[in-house]
Design a protein around this motif. Structure first.
Motif, PDB file in Angstrom:
ATOM      1  N   TYR A   1      55.073  36.689  29.939  1.00 50.90           N
ATOM      2  CA  TYR A   1      55.654  36.252  31.209  1.00 50.90           C
ATOM      3  C   TYR A   1      55.755  37.442  32.170  1.00 50.90           C
ATOM      4  N   GLU A   2      56.039  38.613  31.610  1.00 46.79           N
ATOM      5  CA  GLU A   2      56.139  39.803  32.458  1.00 46.79           C
ATOM      6  C   GLU A   2      54.804  40.102  33.128  1.00 46.79           C
ATOM      7  N   VAL A   3      53.719  39.947  32.377  1.00 46.19           N
ATOM      8  CA  VAL A   3      52.398  40.144  32.985  1.00 46.19           C
ATOM      9  C   VAL A   3      52.231  39.202  34.169  1.00 46.19           C
ATOM     10  N   MET A   4      52.622  37.952  33.981  1.00 45.27           N
ATOM     11  CA  MET A   4      52.471  36.975  35.062  1.00 45.27           C
ATOM     12  C   MET A   4      53.349  37.364  36.250  1.00 45.27           C
TER      13      MET A   4
ATOM     14  N   VAL B   1      54.461  40.422  37.037  1.00 44.15           N
ATOM     15  CA  VAL B   1      53.970  41.642  37.696  1.00 44.15           C
ATOM     16  C   VAL B   1      52.695  41.335  38.478  1.00 44.15           C
TER      17      VAL B   1
ATOM     18  N   HIS C   1      53.630  39.725  41.602  1.00 43.17           N
ATOM     19  CA  HIS C   1      54.175  40.720  42.531  1.00 43.17           C
ATOM     20  C   HIS C   1      53.054  41.449  43.271  1.00 43.17           C
ATOM     21  N   TRP C   2      52.051  41.882  42.556  1.00 43.38           N
ATOM     22  CA  TRP C   2      50.923  42.586  43.192  1.00 43.38           C
ATOM     23  C   TRP C   2      50.197  41.662  44.166  1.00 43.38           C
TER      24      TRP C   2
ATOM     25  N   LYS D   1      52.341  41.130  47.301  1.00 40.09           N
ATOM     26  CA  LYS D   1      52.369  42.320  48.148  1.00 40.09           C
ATOM     27  C   LYS D   1      51.044  42.487  48.890  1.00 40.09           C
ATOM     28  N   LEU D   2      49.955  42.256  48.187  1.00 36.64           N
ATOM     29  CA  LEU D   2      48.637  42.481  48.795  1.00 36.64           C
ATOM     30  C   LEU D   2      48.299  41.416  49.830  1.00 36.64           C
TER      31      LEU D   2
ATOM     32  N   LEU E   1      45.279  42.571  36.270  1.00 41.67           N
ATOM     33  CA  LEU E   1      46.411  43.478  36.453  1.00 41.67           C
ATOM     34  C   LEU E   1      46.033  44.900  36.030  1.00 41.67           C
TER      35      LEU E   1
ATOM     36  N   MET F   1      46.392  47.992  38.567  1.00 42.27           N
ATOM     37  CA  MET F   1      47.187  49.176  38.254  1.00 42.27           C
ATOM     38  C   MET F   1      46.311  50.415  38.218  1.00 42.27           C
TER      39      MET F   1
ATOM     40  N   VAL G   1      49.955  49.442  51.203  1.00 47.25           N
ATOM     41  CA  VAL G   1      50.819  48.377  50.709  1.00 47.25           C
ATOM     42  C   VAL G   1      51.817  49.008  49.736  1.00 47.25           C
TER      43      VAL G   1
ATOM     44  N   LEU H   1      53.019  49.406  46.822  1.00 50.26           N
ATOM     45  CA  LEU H   1      52.740  49.201  45.399  1.00 50.26           C
ATOM     46  C   LEU H   1      52.459  50.576  44.797  1.00 50.26           C
TER      47      LEU H   1
ATOM     48  N   GLN I   1      46.284  55.032  38.816  1.00 46.98           N
ATOM     49  CA  GLN I   1      46.646  55.664  37.555  1.00 46.98           C
ATOM     50  C   GLN I   1      45.425  55.766  36.653  1.00 46.98           C
TER      51      GLN I   1
ATOM     52  N   VAL J   1      47.592  53.409  32.352  1.00 47.71           N
ATOM     53  CA  VAL J   1      47.492  51.951  32.491  1.00 47.71           C
ATOM     54  C   VAL J   1      47.542  51.292  31.115  1.00 47.71           C
TER      55      VAL J   1
ATOM     56  N   MET K   1      50.340  48.505  29.968  1.00 50.51           N
ATOM     57  CA  MET K   1      49.977  47.158  29.527  1.00 50.51           C
ATOM     58  C   MET K   1      50.382  46.958  28.064  1.00 50.51           C
TER      59      MET K   1
ATOM     60  N   MET L   1      53.921  45.946  27.617  1.00 56.50           N
ATOM     61  CA  MET L   1      54.172  44.511  27.826  1.00 56.50           C
ATOM     62  C   MET L   1      53.671  43.699  26.634  1.00 56.50           C
TER      63      MET L   1
ATOM     64  N   PHE M   1      47.200  32.976  25.043  1.00 59.18           N
ATOM     65  CA  PHE M   1      48.379  32.476  25.748  1.00 59.18           C
ATOM     66  C   PHE M   1      48.024  31.337  26.714  1.00 59.18           C
TER      67      PHE M   1
END
Lengths: 497, 447, 497, 447
Positions: free
Chosen positions: A106-109, A111, A114-115, A118-119, A343, A347, B40, B42, B46, B51, B55, B58, B270
């Motif tokens: 869920y955190e991946v989703m 984050v 969020h990106w 923002k973009l 993601l 990142m 932006v 953010l 990296q 990275v 990841m 998480m 998932f």
């Protein structure tokens, strides 16, 4: 060398797996055991490996060279993305596990959202659409739901530029709208006069790609948004070309109400020979309440000091929230495997790198345009965004068609550019190099394209018409395939070979 | 940035060649007010190491299926995928190729699609199959729309025991079309109610086997009745492995078979990406009403056999608003994984795999069914079945998770407010005897 | 298409990695900072990917087709092996971690050793040799150490058949022995009379490959062992061809004192374009005490009920044990990455599968022999083991050499067989299909080879001499390479191109 | 068995074609008594799932470096390897190719070797390099033997601060040759004793920088003296990354440079496989006395540039007992990993990487050196250094391991009975500040 079909190599007794022997205990199949032969061939592991490795070598790929398909954004696919997506904590997790066991997913989703927000400068995003066209469907369904909620039952007309991707009109129809085409002006952009003439209180909205499919930024974008909003409609932006402006322009600042994002274009998840994609769709305040189920619910203020998340799967779980999802688009909750890849890519770039993506993508396209406009014919004046559009005027009288020209590129070791699209240009050739091409690589490409153009003009027509000759096969008979469809192998068809 | 080849001197030289002073000059068509002035808000770029660490942090917050006794199914299944499959789909030439619009340099993708289509047709007992859909649920929705086009009728009847997500996805796609979807009451049982709902206006009847409760259905009777009334039968399956042991939909009279192919070659991920299978009989105008891509056989200029995408006049990029569907992308790489795994299995391997799944599930059903107060509701099943528990299944699942067992899906998660005492449990070849012993003990403990 | 060198593409400012910026703090390099330019080019990640993917496609590989290199055992490389070797618990473990943190790694070594000992019927194995030749060195050093320990200072002559791998004589010399060649008899086996004539009390031992390099089993192997032992020498068996007999015959039952095992041949660790290999060496009771350091020490009887292991790195740790290691062969303790792969392969096959390996390897070779002996010339009468040896008599008078014939195979899509080895046969062609080839694949190969042989006999000499033409390059000038060695790129050499 | 394509009917047909009744008939040359009657006493075949489980169980008994604060070096180093490297070395065409004896269909391997050789030569400041050796220690041993051949002298002097495993491997290779190896006393200090040991009979002097204690050495003085006495200087390095920041051996006068290339592109792998680097000046007959494979440039029949293995008359398969070495296999795939990683780095990346390593090590040295009773012995170092501890280092390392910190290598593990209070500690770019804080705290705790 021709590679036979698996059906011509393997037999039903062959296999490339080993299992423990079944115990032979009694079945509980209610008498529905499959007893007749299925006819599925198997191959041992070494034969399987060879079959697919050999077949793969009949493909062109980004990893082999420039893949300048306009509108497809064939950028480099980093292998870090692949590595991350395969972490067991992402790849080996079931969508219906208890929430307590998937907080990282869920955190991946969260984050990723969020990106994306923002973009794009937008307030909400629906992550579940499974591809770009699915994202279009999501956005247009939200518009439709909003209109219905507002009692706007008369608004069913959607404006779509002639130059739009085919998915746009198909999607509009799928949401119960009718399509009204807007012509392009002489400069390759929306004809503002024509647009204004089509406004009215039956307009549900507009579907616009920006930068558009001619590779041009719609200068009047804000006026268009205002006009559409002014007459009570919504602005759907096709996000296929977001790569040109990421980090430079936020669709939210342009008046966009909904836009899908092709994670496999802008954010480098692999095209994979035709998918899978992922089409998260950002939504404006007006449309956000209609976002589809399921919805990730985040409790950020709780005693443990960390966000606790769960997935609301049904409307009944949304009591008291002003949310009116238009429905569920697919099983489960989106293309998680693509989220982790996208993601990872985001990142890696960061906000500085993503701006550089747009800058270099646009720089590269203009470099090609500058290098080739003397010898090919530029479709519209001025600089372009991330793709350079040519038409076939430079081939006039040569007997060489856009298709011939494209196939000749194959013989030079390149994948052809997009052809005959957008439809507003005759014999269109749409070249998108992307930001991951080097200057040296572009120089070589320009040189080859120039020499091809000169060859066409010099009357080497036969060479073009015969092309490709340096490819696994020569030109294929597509008419025959459509007229006498053979869509599967059959023992009989085999015998007839 | 490591993915961007230019160094600054390259950029300078290129800007000169273009004839502009700076990159900004190429963005002048953007309205001034909309041009972002800075970056932006953010994080900055990296390196790989950073990275990967972020990841990984998480990922480590999730309990992966392989790390615990795991019995979750209900539309997605954990099976062992041979290492060969993952190796091959990562080949540059497969991974980084686009849709095969240029057949001369895409025979790798095209031939595998042709092989995939044939495998899916054989598996489902159908005549033809397309080159894949997003997933099983969207394949199901598209099948309903196709049935309406073929029959020129606008009423669909779906069994309440079709995976609820599939029902919902179908309703969403149909929402603003002329097609109306009626759904029967779900229950662990037979098809009587569904059969009764078919009449002369029915475009199609949609039935899943094994259904969401794991129950198997013989489709012969319903097919006969549906056909007699001019309706098509759409058979749905979520567990492709079942087709190695259970009668194929095509052989029981179904006209269209749609399902989820994730079990073969594709991990749990998932929830996605997965691979939708779509197959049908070659009758009337079925083929020209199919959604999605089709690879077809033809010859090249020298008469050599080759493959192309074909019948694209059905598709949006040619037919635009008259297309059979708006679908553009398919599940390319997942369908490749499917076809490679299926080639490794072959008929012999698939049948053994299916039998192992069934035997494991039978053993598990016996174990769990022996617990006081627990009842196995199914009269038949493949590798999943439904338990009636003496307390709410959602609570049981949470309690099991706390002690490190992923024990299934509470039916109420799919049917909110209903079936609160029902638990959907799945077993596959990946479950060991020790997994089952731990599960049984844990379930006894929490009840 | 030619692929430029990285030095012709990348510059010293280009890079394909991102790092955080160094802080610029003071160095502690003792004034030895490297300030002059190094001249190392870099490439961005996408350019790097393309460079190596494109280069890779200029290689032939097992995954592309039959690779019938005799004596090299080019069998299928399962990807499960690669997956297992990359588990962090194996790949990301340091050789000098405390023993308590690497018990699983020691367990792999212990289990691998168990399998190797069971399969060879030998009492001990040294795991540290890094390749086959290193294993030969290990075995011959153990013999030398044993002789020295016994005061046998006069035994310095080692018998080596003419047909031996070149590594055998080179190794013997490296251990301070002299080499005395034994001829082959007319049947392709050791000439027993010649052997007997060479026996004497200066004989340190014999180095023999069995099955031998003619693909034949040395029928007199036990007599040879007895003769060597009888005169006070030791029997080194080159394990290169163990694939032919694994699960069928145990070298320990043949009187062998030492034998290396090529994990990359018999046990499928990948050849990787030339390595890495791994050459665990089994030793008889007589030689075992001289096995090299380090030694895995296993305490199987301890209160916890499980084996506790540590690595004895120095002779001083062996007090009280009758062990006299001849030294250390390399840093650390062997090719762990190959051990995990080989063990994965062994466990996959099991004792039944490994026997089937030998059976199918021998079956396949004999099938080729049967299919081709009519049109090519079999070097020696009778059935073969896992490889079929032909000579060039069938090419006599055609003007086609073994080399020409081999290069013509390339044009047919095959890698050539081993040529001009063993030396005892004129124009040798040594074909080893391995067990991982299918019958269908062998049938096609036989057909192609037959048609080539007929073409040679039919006088199509020019075709053979020009071959290959269907390869990335035509025949390369090896003489020029050796006479004017260019072993690296230099800016000057580049300019001279 | 999944790797064996035949089914029984194939075998039967093949036996018929061969003209024998059974497989046993093909093994009749084996003496009757030596033919195994049944199966070897080992487990039977297993599927992928079972094998993967069994191997995984063993893997999980190890503490992997990435899972804890990790500071172990002494000849093997933990660095981040880009995902691209591992992807590329698994390409079928690299992974499953043999030694490139057929250059027409091996240009991929050959060109990468040529590029590798050039990179190694540039890195070491040498003229030429070979296509790799097994590892650094065997490269060192071969260098000693080569120096003896070149100088026609038989005495070698090695610094006691060369990695002890390298010294031992060299002694083993030289054991039964004419070459005698003398080793000086090890100490954290300079090269005075080593310089004093050189005389007119010395074939070569072998010196490592950074040495086993992490200390850096300027080789200029020793090179001058050695050359004056007709001896060669062999420079050894175990940490290739140091060459991005520290003066190259070739630039300091060394004649041969050998080292371990594992740091670039190759993982820890519990000690192997690694990749030995071997480079030298192009003087006298050096090239023809080099061990190992060499790729060289040439042209094909059409004059196109290409590469071949060359100068193979040095090698065993041609020269047999007169070969420069018995080496046959090299570290092919590891040298490929090295060259890919080095291409990604380029000079800019390597220099930054090296600086990050050095800065991290400096920070760690400051932290640990600040602990009461702990002393950093080095006056210079790159990314590893030596600590004097107030109690036996072996005990400290074991205690640290118990609390989840892998804190380095006790010097006594390499020098039995010596240096019991010395600990060799390494830091790389993979160590975070938090790793260092944990290490410092843990070390304070156990002292």
């Amino acid at each position: 060398q021709a590679e036979p079909l698996i059906f011509e190599r393997g037999g039903v007794e062959n296999t490339g797996v080993d299992f423990p022997a079944p115990k032979g205990s009694k079945t509980r199949l209610g008498g529905l055991e499959r007893t007749a032969p299925i006819g599925l061939p198997g191959l041992s592991e070494p034969e399987t490996m060879r079959h697919y490795v050999r077949l793969s070598r009949k493909n062109y790929a980004i990893d082999l060279g420039l893949y300048p398909l306009g509108s497809c954004t064939m950028k480099h696919n980093p292998r870090l993305n692949e590595k991350v997506a395969r972490m067991p904590g992402f790849a080996d997790v079931h969508p219906l596990q208890p929430a307590s066991t998937v907080q990282g997913a869920y955190e991946v989703m969260d984050v990723l959202a969020h990106w994306l927000l923002k973009l794009t400068g937008m307030p909400a995003v629906a992550l579940s659409p499974k591809a770009g066209a699915h994202g279009e469907f999501c956005g247009m369904m939200a518009i439709r739901a909003r209109l219905d909620a507002d009692g706007e039952t008369g608004r069913r007309r959607v404006l779509v530029p002639e130059s739009a991707h085919g998915t746009n009109p198909a999607t509009a129809v799928q949401c119960g709208f009718t399509v009204d085409e807007i012509p392009a002006d002489a400069g390759g952009r929306v004809d503002m006069a024509a647009l204004k003439a089509k406004l009215g209180d039956d307009v549900a909205g507009i579907m616009l790609t920006n930068p558009n499919t001619c590779g041009l930024f719609e200068r009047d974008i804000r006026e268009i948004a205002d006009l559409i909003h002014g007459c009570g409609g919504y602005f759907y932006c096709d996000g296929a070309n977001f790569n040109a402006i990421v980090g430079r322009v936020r669709p939210g600042d342009l008046g966009v109400d909904a836009m899908h994002i092709n994670l496999h274009k802008t954010f480098s998840t692999p095209h994979g020979g035709g998918g899978p994609g992922a089409g998260p769709t950002v939504l404006s305040e007006a449309l956000a309440p209609f976002a589809p189920l399921p919805l990730l619910m985040i409790d950020r203020d709780n005693p443990k000091g960390m966000a606790i998340m769960h997935m609301a799967e049904h409307e009944s779980e949304l009591d008291g929230k002003d949310l009116h999802p238009f429905g569920r688009m697919a099983a489960f909750h989106g293309q998680m495997g693509m989220f982790t890849r996208a993601l990872t890519y985001m990142m890696s770039h960061g906000s500085d790198g993503l701006k550089q993506v747009a800058d270099d993508a646009v720089l590269n396209a203009n470099y090609i345009l500058a290098g080739l406009k003397g010898v090919m014919t530029q479709a519209f004046e001025g600089h372009c965004m991330h793709e350079a559009l040519f038409d076939d005027r430079f081939l006039k009288g040569t007997g060489v068609t856009t298709l011939d020209f494209a196939k000749a590129m194959i013989d030079e070791g390149y994948h052809p550019m997009t052809m005959y699209f957008p439809l507003v240009v005759h014999g269109a050739m749409l070249i998108e190099p992307t930001e991951t091409e080097s200057k040296g690589g572009l120089d070589r490409f320009i040189e080859v394209m120039e020499s091809l153009a000169l060859a066409a003009k010099a009357g080497e027509t036969a060479r073009f018409q015969a092309a490709p000759v340096h490819a696994p096969l020569k030109r294929l008979d597509e008419t025959r395939a459509a007229r006498q469809p053979v869509l599967r192998w059959t023992p009989a068809a085999d015998a007839a070979e | 940035m490591r993915y961007l080849p230019h160094i600054d001197s390259d950029r300078k030289a290129m800007l000169e060649a273009i004839g502009v002073a700076s990159i900004d000059d190429l963005f002048t068509d953007v309205p001034e007010a909309a041009r972002l002035k800075g970056l932006v808000d953010l994080p900055l770029k990296q390196g790989e190491l950073a990275v990967e660490r972020a990841m990984s942090a998480m990922a480590s917050k999730n309990i992966s299926a392989g790390s615990v006794p795991f019995f979750v199914g209900a539309g997605a299944y954990r099976h062992h995928i041979p290492a060969t499959v993952d190796h091959l789909i990562q080949r540059s030439e497969f991974l980084t190729a686009y849709t095969p619009y240029q057949p001369e340099i895409s025979q790798g993708t095209l031939q595998t699609l042709f092989e995939f289509q044939t495998q899916v047709a054989l598996l489902t007992g159908m005549d033809v199959a397309n080159a894949s859909m997003y997933d099983g649920s969207t394949a199901c929705a598209e099948a309903v729309m196709m049935a309406a086009r073929v029959t020129k009728r606008d009423k669909a009847v779906m069994a309440g025991t079709v995976h609820p997500h599939y029902v919902e996805a179908s309703k969403t796609l149909a929402k603003y079309s002329d097609v109306e979807i009626a759904v029967t009451q779900p229950s662990v049982g037979g098809l009587d109610e569904l059969i009764a709902a078919i009449d002369e206006t029915t475009a199609c009847v949609v039935v899943q086997t094994p259904d969401i409760f794991g129950q198997l259905h013989d489709l012969r009777a319903i097919s006969e009745i549906a056909h007699a009334k001019g309706a098509l039968v759409i058979a749905v399956f979520t567990e492709t492995v079942s087709l190695g042991l259970v009668e194929a939909p095509g052989d029981m009279g179904a006209d269209i078979a749609v399902g989820e192919g994730q079990s073969i070659g594709v991990g749990l991920n998932f929830g996605g990406p997965y691979v939708g299978l779509f197959a049908c009989k070659n009758e009337r105008n079925f083929i020209r009403q199919m959604p999605g891509r089709l690879a077809g056989e033809t010859v090249d200029a020298d008469g050599r056999r080759g493959y192309v995408l074909t019948l694209s006049t059905r598709e949006q990029h040619i037919r635009r608003e008259k297309a059979t569907s708006n679908i553009c992308t398919n599940a390319g790489l997942c369908s490749l994984a499917f076809t490679i795994h299926m080639t490794l299995l072959g008929e012999a391997g698939l049948r053994t795999l299916a039998r192992l799944n069934h035997e494991t599930a039978c053993e598990l059903a016996d174990r769990l069914g022996s617990i006081e107060g627990v009842e196995v509701l199914n009269s038949s099943f493949f590798n999943e079945f439904t338990l009636r528990l003496p307390k709410p299944a959602a609570e049981v699942v949470d309690e099991l998770a706390r002690i490190g067992v992923l024990g299934g899906v509470p039916a109420s998660r799919l049917y909110p407010g209903q079936f609160e005492d029902l638990l959907l449990v799945t077993a596959t070849e990946t479950n060991t005897e020790s997994d089952m012993i731990v599960f049984e003990k844990a379930l006894r403990g929490v009840l």
